[in-house]
Design a protein around this motif. Structure first.
Motif, PDB file in Angstrom:
ATOM      1  N   UNK A  23      25.473  33.062  42.211  1.00  0.00           N
ATOM      2  CA  UNK A  23      24.630  33.102  43.410  1.00  0.00           C
ATOM      3  C   UNK A  23      25.169  34.044  44.476  1.00  0.00           C
ATOM      4  N   UNK A  24      26.342  34.634  44.229  1.00  0.00           N
ATOM      5  CA  UNK A  24      26.962  35.501  45.223  1.00  0.00           C
ATOM      6  C   UNK A  24      27.874  34.773  46.183  1.00  0.00           C
ATOM      7  N   UNK A  25      28.024  33.472  46.007  1.00  0.00           N
ATOM      8  CA  UNK A  25      28.928  32.699  46.855  1.00  0.00           C
ATOM      9  C   UNK A  25      30.308  32.584  46.210  1.00  0.00           C
ATOM     10  N   UNK A  37      25.618  38.377  41.537  1.00  0.00           N
ATOM     11  CA  UNK A  37      26.514  37.685  40.605  1.00  0.00           C
ATOM     12  C   UNK A  37      27.962  38.148  40.814  1.00  0.00           C
ATOM     13  N   UNK A  38      28.852  37.221  41.196  1.00  0.00           N
ATOM     14  CA  UNK A  38      30.255  37.574  41.442  1.00  0.00           C
ATOM     15  C   UNK A  38      30.982  37.723  40.104  1.00  0.00           C
ATOM     16  N   UNK A  39      31.438  38.925  39.829  1.00  0.00           N
ATOM     17  CA  UNK A  39      32.067  39.224  38.536  1.00  0.00           C
ATOM     18  C   UNK A  39      33.584  39.109  38.561  1.00  0.00           C
ATOM     19  N   UNK A  50      33.897  40.897  44.002  1.00  0.00           N
ATOM     20  CA  UNK A  50      32.970  41.986  43.697  1.00  0.00           C
ATOM     21  C   UNK A  50      31.873  41.461  42.800  1.00  0.00           C
ATOM     22  N   UNK A  51      30.741  42.189  42.785  1.00  0.00           N
ATOM     23  CA  UNK A  51      29.603  41.712  42.008  1.00  0.00           C
ATOM     24  C   UNK A  51      29.176  42.709  40.938  1.00  0.00           C
TER      25      UNK A  51
END
Length: 298
Positions: free
Chosen positions: A121-123, A144-146, A160-161
């Motif tokens: 979710x980016x959180x 999406x946090x990778x 980072x995403x």
């Protein structure tokens, strides 16, 4: 002389996606695999010795980490579980169900108290190891946090995403920088310099970029891989970085010149993880070929 000094073939039953090497001199190495298992090893100067196999994840292991002493390990999996392991006793200490967070990648804080957990979710959720609960949530306005990484000083947290956005927070959760890489390709791995002043990002465009942590400004680019760069790590003295790539190679670079000093081409499949030991003179790499390799750097 740069040279390969050890390897284990078939170290896991499937591809190995992550690796960590302890920083206190006890030479503990932890690996995580698509076979759902976490394993610990000891490098005894000539041989990699198996210590423990940790079972409990139901899907592939995406990230592993250790505290500074190499006594506590953490792992995350596609099953949205974070596991905390006793690396000396070979036992599970705690299992943290992240629920709807949809854990993808984690990082253990330098003091060993907290786990940063990146989500789809980016959180970024900060979990307390002692309570097993999420103490805070960092909102990045990313996708999406990778990957996620603490600085060695514990003063910064970077993530980072999949679209090339890098976000840096201070240790209070304050947003410091948002960096959007021009090509917009996925950032696979992040690493701080030992003094926490530089941030390296490994990307699907085949490069490693370096940024000033204080300003967010670019400090240069490392070019030479022929495909995605999947992992990056910095040596203890800050003079070298190591990278692993889907081009099946491990490269050692000079931080001062941004030049590749040596390329290791022993793996037969993409290299998902690289990590220096506490001296900065040895590097471990892991690959989809199910092997672990150890290298020496002069």
């Amino acid at each position: 002389m740069f040279k390969s000094i050890g390897d284990i073939q078939g170290a896991h039953d499937d591809g190995i996606w992550c690796v960590s090497w302890s920083k206190d001199g006890n030479d503990t190495i932890v690996t995580g695999s698509v076979d759902d298992n976490v394993k610990s090893w000891r490098w005894d100067s000539t041989t990699l010795v198996s210590k423990h196999t940790f079972e409990g994840h139901n899907l592939g292991v995406l990230s592993v980490g250790m505290n500074t002493e190499g006594t506590i390990g953490v792992s995350s999996s596609v099953d949205s579980q974070i596991k905390v392991w006793d690396l000396e006793g070979g036992k599970l200490i705690k299992s943290i169900d992240t629920g709807s967070v949809n854990t993808w990648t984690t990082a253990l804080s330098p003091n060993g108290d907290n786990i940063a957990c990146g989500s789809d979710t980016g959180e970024v959720h900060i979990f307390s190891i002692s309570s097993g609960q999420s103490d805070s949530v960092l909102r990045t306005n990313a996708s999406f946090i990778s990957c996620v990484r603490w600085s060695p000083s514990g003063s910064y947290l970077a993530c980072a995403d999949t679209k090339g956005k890098i976000v840096v927070f201070d240790n209070t959760g304050k947003l410091l920088h948002t960096i959007s890489e021009a090509n917009g390709q996925q950032v696979r791995s992040l690493c701080f310099s030992p003094n926490s002043q530089l941030l390296y990002s490994a990307s699907d465009d085949g490069t490693v970029k370096v940024y000033d942590v204080y300003t967010g400004g670019s400090k240069g680019v490392f070019r030479g891989h022929k495909s995605w760069v999947l992992s990056v790590d910095a040596s203890a003295d800050g003079e070298l970085i190591a990278t692993g790539s889907s081009d099946k190679t491990v490269k050692i670079w000079s931080v001062n010149t941004h030049k590749c000093l040596h390329t290791f081409s022993f793996h037969t499949d993409q290299v998902w993880g690289v990590c220096f030991d506490d001296t900065g003179k040895r590097v471990v790499s892991v690959s989809d070929d199910m092997s672990i390799r150890i290298y020496e750097c002069p």
